[in-house]
Motif scaffolding. Structure first.
Motif, PDB file in Angstrom:
ATOM      1  N   ALA A   1      -1.524 -47.206  93.693  1.00  0.00           N
ATOM      2  CA  ALA A   1      -0.555 -48.012  92.949  1.00  0.00           C
ATOM      3  C   ALA A   1       0.504 -47.151  92.265  1.00  0.00           C
ATOM      4  N   ILE A   2       0.370 -45.831  92.362  1.00  0.00           N
ATOM      5  CA  ILE A   2       1.297 -44.909  91.710  1.00  0.00           C
ATOM      6  C   ILE A   2       2.211 -44.297  92.766  1.00  0.00           C
ATOM      7  N   ALA A   3       3.508 -44.329  92.505  1.00  0.00           N
ATOM      8  CA  ALA A   3       4.496 -43.763  93.437  1.00  0.00           C
ATOM      9  C   ALA A   3       4.324 -42.246  93.531  1.00  0.00           C
ATOM     10  N   ASP A   4       4.611 -41.698  94.695  1.00  0.00           N
ATOM     11  CA  ASP A   4       4.503 -40.252  94.889  1.00  0.00           C
ATOM     12  C   ASP A   4       5.449 -39.483  93.974  1.00  0.00           C
ATOM     13  N   ASP A   5       6.590 -40.090  93.616  1.00  0.00           N
ATOM     14  CA  ASP A   5       7.547 -39.426  92.729  1.00  0.00           C
ATOM     15  C   ASP A   5       7.376 -39.853  91.268  1.00  0.00           C
ATOM     16  N   PHE A   6       6.175 -40.281  90.912  1.00  0.00           N
ATOM     17  CA  PHE A   6       5.839 -40.712  89.547  1.00  0.00           C
ATOM     18  C   PHE A   6       6.175 -39.616  88.544  1.00  0.00           C
ATOM     19  N   ARG A   7       6.626 -40.056  87.367  1.00  0.00           N
ATOM     20  CA  ARG A   7       6.885 -39.143  86.256  1.00  0.00           C
ATOM     21  C   ARG A   7       6.205 -39.692  85.010  1.00  0.00           C
ATOM     22  N   GLY A   8       5.397 -38.845  84.392  1.00  0.00           N
ATOM     23  CA  GLY A   8       4.689 -39.219  83.177  1.00  0.00           C
ATOM     24  C   GLY A   8       5.141 -38.371  82.009  1.00  0.00           C
ATOM     25  N   PRO A   9       4.359 -38.363  80.933  1.00  0.00           N
ATOM     26  CA  PRO A   9       4.716 -37.564  79.757  1.00  0.00           C
ATOM     27  C   PRO A   9       4.908 -36.098  80.133  1.00  0.00           C
ATOM     28  N   SER A  10       5.882 -35.474  79.522  1.00  0.00           N
ATOM     29  CA  SER A  10       6.212 -34.067  79.790  1.00  0.00           C
ATOM     30  C   SER A  10       6.443 -33.821  81.277  1.00  0.00           C
ATOM     31  N   ALA A  11       7.014 -34.803  81.946  1.00  0.00           N
ATOM     32  CA  ALA A  11       7.343 -34.726  83.379  1.00  0.00           C
ATOM     33  C   ALA A  11       6.113 -34.499  84.247  1.00  0.00           C
ATOM     34  N   SER A  12       4.958 -35.002  83.813  1.00  0.00           N
ATOM     35  CA  SER A  12       3.735 -34.850  84.615  1.00  0.00           C
ATOM     36  C   SER A  12       3.866 -35.628  85.925  1.00  0.00           C
ATOM     37  N   SER A  13       3.253 -35.085  86.949  1.00  0.00           N
ATOM     38  CA  SER A  13       3.344 -35.648  88.295  1.00  0.00           C
ATOM     39  C   SER A  13       2.187 -36.606  88.565  1.00  0.00           C
TER      40      SER A  13
ATOM     41  N   GLU B   1       3.641 -47.716  78.086  1.00  0.00           N
ATOM     42  CA  GLU B   1       4.905 -48.280  78.568  1.00  0.00           C
ATOM     43  C   GLU B   1       5.172 -47.663  79.928  1.00  0.00           C
ATOM     44  N   GLY B   2       5.567 -48.487  80.874  1.00  0.00           N
ATOM     45  CA  GLY B   2       5.815 -47.952  82.200  1.00  0.00           C
ATOM     46  C   GLY B   2       6.851 -48.732  82.972  1.00  0.00           C
TER      47      GLY B   2
ATOM     48  N   ASN C   1      13.118 -53.833  90.123  1.00  0.00           N
ATOM     49  CA  ASN C   1      12.644 -52.956  89.052  1.00  0.00           C
ATOM     50  C   ASN C   1      11.912 -53.778  88.016  1.00  0.00           C
ATOM     51  N   ALA C   2      10.887 -53.176  87.424  1.00  0.00           N
ATOM     52  CA  ALA C   2      10.121 -53.870  86.392  1.00  0.00           C
ATOM     53  C   ALA C   2       9.686 -52.859  85.347  1.00  0.00           C
ATOM     54  N   SER C   3       9.395 -53.371  84.171  1.00  0.00           N
ATOM     55  CA  SER C   3       8.839 -52.531  83.119  1.00  0.00           C
ATOM     56  C   SER C   3       7.715 -53.308  82.452  1.00  0.00           C
TER      57      SER C   3
ATOM     58  N   ASP D   1       6.002 -53.549  98.198  1.00  0.00           N
ATOM     59  CA  ASP D   1       4.918 -53.273  97.257  1.00  0.00           C
ATOM     60  C   ASP D   1       5.483 -52.771  95.935  1.00  0.00           C
ATOM     61  N   TRP D   2       4.856 -53.186  94.849  1.00  0.00           N
ATOM     62  CA  TRP D   2       5.224 -52.676  93.533  1.00  0.00           C
ATOM     63  C   TRP D   2       4.433 -51.404  93.270  1.00  0.00           C
ATOM     64  N   LEU D   3       5.136 -50.324  92.882  1.00  0.00           N
ATOM     65  CA  LEU D   3       4.507 -49.044  92.578  1.00  0.00           C
ATOM     66  C   LEU D   3       4.918 -48.589  91.183  1.00  0.00           C
ATOM     67  N   VAL D   4       3.980 -48.016  90.451  1.00  0.00           N
ATOM     68  CA  VAL D   4       4.274 -47.474  89.125  1.00  0.00           C
ATOM     69  C   VAL D   4       5.043 -46.176  89.324  1.00  0.00           C
ATOM     70  N   THR D   5       6.243 -46.100  88.731  1.00  0.00           N
ATOM     71  CA  THR D   5       7.102 -44.938  88.913  1.00  0.00           C
ATOM     72  C   THR D   5       7.152 -44.046  87.678  1.00  0.00           C
ATOM     73  N   SER D   6       6.819 -44.596  86.515  1.00  0.00           N
ATOM     74  CA  SER D   6       6.771 -43.769  85.311  1.00  0.00           C
ATOM     75  C   SER D   6       5.897 -44.460  84.279  1.00  0.00           C
TER      76      SER D   6
END
Length: 149
Positions: free
Chosen positions: A54-66, A130-131, A100-102, A139-144
């Motif tokens: 469910a997570i996009a390959d180009d996902f970005r998390g806190p401190s630019a985590s992959s 928050e994401g 796009n969704a948040s 498909d919906w994928l989590v991007t951040s």
């Protein structure tokens, strides 16, 4: 013509119409909520593969985590001990604009089914998350995502 044949043909036509009738697609908001619910269910099952899907390959998390770094954090969190993980999601807001969704939600991880998740304490971790998501190839994928405890 035989009445049974007519009746059988009528029933067959009704069944075919029911199977072929276009079904109403869930709203984009309902689709996003379903993705998040499936991620909650995957966390409870300790199914890291379903979470990662469910997570996009180009996902970005806190401190630019992959995506890979988030998978490692989830792996450690979910498999830290043998107790069951129960995830509660008492609050979730979803906003959708086109593809796009948040979302903004509260997620409480409790170790063991007997833990009182509302009181906190040992074995309970609350995250405000928050994401964003994008619809890609249907498909919906989590991007951040950003979270705080």
């Amino acid at each position: 013509m035989d009445r049974r044949l007519l009746l059988g043909g009528g029933v067959a036509a009704l069944v075919a119409a029911a199977l072929l009738w276009p079904r109403k697609q869930p709203s984009p908001e309902a689709q996003v909520r379903a993705v998040i619910a499936s991620m909650v269910a995957a966390a409870e099952k300790k199914d890291l593969g379903a979470l990662a899907d469910a997570i996009a390959d180009d996902f970005r998390g806190p401190s630019a985590s992959s995506k890979q770094e988030v998978k490692q954090v989830l792996l450690g969190h979910l498999f830290r001990n043998q107790n069951a993980v129960v995830v509660f999601n008492p609050a979730l807001e979803v906003r959708v604009t086109g593809d796009n969704a948040s979302f903004n939600g509260v997620f409480v991880f409790a170790r063991g089914k007997d833990v009182n998740w509302q009181e906190g304490g040992e074995g309970v971790s609350r995250y405000d998350i928050e994401g964003t998501l994008e619809r890609r190839s249907g498909d919906w994928l989590v991007t951040s995502a950003e979270w705080k405890r």
